[in-house]
Design an enzyme around this catalytic site. Structure first.
Site, PDB file in Angstrom:
ATOM      1  N   HIS A 126       0.753  -1.111  -0.052  1.00 30.25           N
ATOM      2  CA  HIS A 126       0.185   0.107  -0.037  1.00 30.25           C
ATOM      3  C   HIS A 126       0.901   1.233   0.037  1.00 30.25           C
ATOM      4  O   HIS A 126       0.566   2.187   0.922  1.00 30.25           O
ATOM      5  CB  HIS A 126      -1.032   0.151   1.290  1.00 30.25           C
ATOM      6  CG  HIS A 126      -1.786  -1.166   1.376  1.00 30.25           C
ATOM      7  ND1 HIS A 126      -2.036  -2.003   0.420  1.00 30.25           N
ATOM      8  CD2 HIS A 126      -2.179  -1.780   2.490  1.00 30.25           C
ATOM      9  CE1 HIS A 126      -2.974  -2.984   0.686  1.00 30.25           C
ATOM     10  NE2 HIS A 126      -3.033  -2.983   2.199  1.00 30.25           N
ATOM     11  N   TYR A 166       6.843   0.083  10.815  1.00 29.09           N
ATOM     12  CA  TYR A 166       5.213  -0.353  11.021  1.00 29.09           C
ATOM     13  C   TYR A 166       4.302   0.415  11.877  1.00 29.09           C
ATOM     14  O   TYR A 166       3.324   0.769  11.183  1.00 29.09           O
ATOM     15  CB  TYR A 166       5.249  -1.674  11.527  1.00 29.09           C
ATOM     16  CG  TYR A 166       3.995  -2.488  11.291  1.00 29.09           C
ATOM     17  CD1 TYR A 166       3.689  -3.274  10.269  1.00 29.09           C
ATOM     18  CD2 TYR A 166       2.910  -2.439  12.263  1.00 29.09           C
ATOM     19  CE1 TYR A 166       2.470  -4.109   9.998  1.00 29.09           C
ATOM     20  CE2 TYR A 166       1.829  -3.090  11.924  1.00 29.09           C
ATOM     21  CZ  TYR A 166       1.544  -3.917  10.984  1.00 29.09           C
ATOM     22  OH  TYR A 166       0.306  -4.421  10.838  1.00 29.09           O
ATOM     23  N   HIS A 216      -9.147 -10.064  11.671  1.00 34.00           N
ATOM     24  CA  HIS A 216      -9.097  -8.691  11.092  1.00 34.00           C
ATOM     25  C   HIS A 216      -9.463  -9.122   9.245  1.00 34.00           C
ATOM     26  O   HIS A 216      -8.929 -10.123   8.920  1.00 34.00           O
ATOM     27  CB  HIS A 216      -7.746  -8.231  10.972  1.00 34.00           C
ATOM     28  CG  HIS A 216      -7.427  -6.945  10.081  1.00 34.00           C
ATOM     29  ND1 HIS A 216      -8.294  -6.111  10.022  1.00 34.00           N
ATOM     30  CD2 HIS A 216      -6.328  -6.606   9.656  1.00 34.00           C
ATOM     31  CE1 HIS A 216      -7.633  -5.095   9.321  1.00 34.00           C
ATOM     32  NE2 HIS A 216      -6.479  -5.414   9.181  1.00 34.00           N
ATOM     33  N   HIS A 265       1.674 -10.376  11.581  1.00 33.51           N
ATOM     34  CA  HIS A 265       2.860 -10.059  10.779  1.00 33.51           C
ATOM     35  C   HIS A 265       4.359 -10.112  11.661  1.00 33.51           C
ATOM     36  O   HIS A 265       4.310  -9.584  12.799  1.00 33.51           O
ATOM     37  CB  HIS A 265       2.928  -8.548  10.060  1.00 33.51           C
ATOM     38  CG  HIS A 265       1.901  -8.263   9.178  1.00 33.51           C
ATOM     39  ND1 HIS A 265       1.725  -9.014   7.769  1.00 33.51           N
ATOM     40  CD2 HIS A 265       0.647  -7.538   8.919  1.00 33.51           C
ATOM     41  CE1 HIS A 265       0.986  -8.497   7.250  1.00 33.51           C
ATOM     42  NE2 HIS A 265       0.094  -7.743   7.879  1.00 33.51           N
ATOM     43  N   GLU A 305      -8.608  -7.560   6.705  1.00 31.57           N
ATOM     44  CA  GLU A 305      -7.829  -6.957   5.473  1.00 31.57           C
ATOM     45  C   GLU A 305      -7.371  -8.217   4.581  1.00 31.57           C
ATOM     46  O   GLU A 305      -7.285  -9.363   5.207  1.00 31.57           O
ATOM     47  CB  GLU A 305      -6.776  -6.181   5.891  1.00 31.57           C
ATOM     48  CG  GLU A 305      -6.034  -5.234   4.954  1.00 31.57           C
ATOM     49  CD  GLU A 305      -4.997  -4.357   5.644  1.00 31.57           C
ATOM     50  OE1 GLU A 305      -4.475  -3.761   4.587  1.00 31.57           O
ATOM     51  OE2 GLU A 305      -4.741  -4.294   6.686  1.00 31.57           O
ATOM     52  N   HIS A 316      -5.835  -1.483  13.165  1.00 26.91           N
ATOM     53  CA  HIS A 316      -6.159  -0.255  12.635  1.00 26.91           C
ATOM     54  C   HIS A 316      -7.164   0.066  11.573  1.00 26.91           C
ATOM     55  O   HIS A 316      -7.436   1.014  10.655  1.00 26.91           O
ATOM     56  CB  HIS A 316      -4.763   0.010  11.626  1.00 26.91           C
ATOM     57  CG  HIS A 316      -4.676  -0.950  10.589  1.00 26.91           C
ATOM     58  ND1 HIS A 316      -4.420  -0.458   9.246  1.00 26.91           N
ATOM     59  CD2 HIS A 316      -4.451  -2.381  10.513  1.00 26.91           C
ATOM     60  CE1 HIS A 316      -4.113  -1.568   8.521  1.00 26.91           C
ATOM     61  NE2 HIS A 316      -4.408  -2.653   9.175  1.00 26.91           N
ATOM     62  N   ASP A 320      -3.069  -7.130  13.308  1.00 24.55           N
ATOM     63  CA  ASP A 320      -1.805  -6.235  12.867  1.00 24.55           C
ATOM     64  C   ASP A 320      -1.248  -5.543  14.151  1.00 24.55           C
ATOM     65  O   ASP A 320       0.029  -5.263  13.768  1.00 24.55           O
ATOM     66  CB  ASP A 320      -2.542  -5.381  12.018  1.00 24.55           C
ATOM     67  CG  ASP A 320      -2.521  -5.892  10.703  1.00 24.55           C
ATOM     68  OD1 ASP A 320      -2.199  -7.048  10.323  1.00 24.55           O
ATOM     69  OD2 ASP A 320      -3.095  -5.284   9.616  1.00 24.55           O
ATOM     70  N   ASP A 371      -4.950  -9.376   3.360  1.00 27.32           N
ATOM     71  CA  ASP A 371      -3.647 -10.107   3.564  1.00 27.32           C
ATOM     72  C   ASP A 371      -3.770 -11.267   4.845  1.00 27.32           C
ATOM     73  O   ASP A 371      -2.920 -12.236   5.240  1.00 27.32           O
ATOM     74  CB  ASP A 371      -2.379  -9.255   3.801  1.00 27.32           C
ATOM     75  CG  ASP A 371      -2.668  -8.288   5.028  1.00 27.32           C
ATOM     76  OD1 ASP A 371      -3.962  -7.776   5.060  1.00 27.32           O
ATOM     77  OD2 ASP A 371      -1.820  -7.679   5.720  1.00 27.32           O
TER      78      ASP A 371
END
Length: 398
Positions: free
Chosen positions: A25, A192, A79, A225, A81, A145, A164, A83
């Protein structure tokens, strides 16, 4: 077959390592990343999160090294998102779990992303589910987030799965904090936070206080991550508290681009003034630095000074890019100023000042504008600006 890695008595890492990704991103990921998923081998085997869809096979192989995937009864998606949820539809189809748990916002997001009925069930803070021999409880972490974000806590094992939060983009074959070099991971953790979490710093502070009030003290923190915190989970918690506070530091960042070297000369004199004032300074040309590295340096800075040449009666494109990016990350407590060089139209340099003001930066002086190559007077103005900004930082530190 790729193998799972046991991280506690009942928990296995079954994620994937993305060694080659270099952009996330618009964030430069020079060390790649991981997509962590976790398998709880309880009486009701439970999968915590999935992976980016391209890594579905890798995740499934790791699961198969421990258990027949069909025996998994529960999937929890912390989450939505892509990924972490990209492989969710395939996983649900292959595993056919009895239950798939998400937050309220996770239900909305996953439904909007996949347009399929995945038989999702919603949970909220305080809800608990029996996984057979242990219990998973949930804590919503809205806007950390994304609005759907939540934590899952395996109570008896005392493992906190944080999606995350507390992670980093860091591809490593060493799965735990005590196996990795701090000099490497600390920068990636800072980067990060600066590029992902910074806009939500006020929420971070409130959330950390909430978790403390709840009495959670996990022996292991397992993010989605990077690596897993097993030796000292409090280290990353304390770092988040520090970064979220955005306390002033005696540091300035000078960000600029240049066409024929004139704006760069001005940057050098500003930097010299900052150094003479006793301020730590990072001088970053957008010709050789990435926007995500700029915001990483800005994380612990108290001043932002920006410079641009004029091109086609506008600021330089690389500066427009980084300033748009910085504005969205909403760094607080900055002082700053603008500068630049021009040929026949210096008005666009004033736009830099307006951009700083739109970012809630306290502008301490009018923009310095040099027609073509800076003369001795402009050089002195630039050095004096560095001294002034250094003085303003000192006042903030009192």
């Amino acid at each position: 077959m790729m193998q799972a890695v046991q991280i506690s008595e009942k928990v296995y890492w079954v994620g994937a390592i993305d060694w080659n990704i270099r952009d996330f991103h618009g964030y430069s990921t020079k060390r790649g990343t991981t997509y962590n998923a976790y398998l709880i081998m309880s009486e009701k085997p439970t999968l915590i999160d999935t992976v980016k869809k391209e890594f579905y096979d890798e995740m499934m192989e790791r699961i198969q090294s421990v258990i027949d995937p069909k025996k998994i009864q529960i999937i929890i998606s912390n989450h939505s998102e892509m990924d972490h949820s990209g492989a969710l539809p395939q996983a649900v189809e292959a595993i056919e779990p009895e239950e798939v748990y998400v937050s309220d916002m996770g239900f909305k997001d996953i439904t909007a992303q996949f347009h399929r009925d995945l038989k999702l069930k919603t949970v909220k803070t305080g809800d608990r589910i029996d996984v057979g021999g242990d219990t998973v409880s949930f804590v919503e972490a809205r806007m950390l987030h994304w609005p759907d974000s939540m934590f899952s806590y395996l109570e008896k094992e005392n493992v906190l799965f944080t999606n995350d939060v507390f992670g980093m983009h860091y591809a490593t074959g060493k799965l735990f904090d005590d196996e990795n070099e701090e000099r490497l991971w600390l920068y990636e953790a800072e980067k990060y936070y600066a590029n992902i979490v910074l806009p939500y710093s006020d929420i971070v502070l409130r959330f950390l206080a909430q978790v403390q009030k709840m009495g959670l003290s996990p022996k292991m923190i397992a993010p989605d991550h990077g690596f897993i915190w097993r030796k000292d989970p409090s280290k990353i918690i304390n770092l988040y508290a520090k970064w979220a506070s955005q306390a002033p530091n005696n540091k300035a960042v000078v960000v600029y681009d240049t066409m024929w070297g004139s704006t760069e000369k001005m940057a050098c004199y500003i930097t010299d003034g900052l150094r003479a004032g006793g301020t730590v300074v990072k001088q970053l040309s957008m010709h050789s630095n990435h926007r995500s590295d700029v915001v990483t340096e800005l994380l612990d800075a108290s001043a932002l000074i920006i410079g641009s040449p004029v091109l086609n009666s506008n600021i330089f494109p690389a500066m427009a890019d980084v300033l748009c990016y910085l504005k969205g990350l909403r760094k607080k407590g900055l002082v700053g100023a603008a500068f630049g060089s021009y040929g026949w139209n210096g008005a666009p340099i004033d736009e830099l000042t307006k951009m700083l003001e739109s970012m809630n930066v306290q502008v301490v002086a009018p923009a310095i504008k040099s027609p073509f190559v800076p003369d001795e007077n402009i050089k002195k103005q630039c050095r004096d600006l560095g001294l002034l900004v250094s003085q303003k930082i000192a006042e903030k530190l009192k």
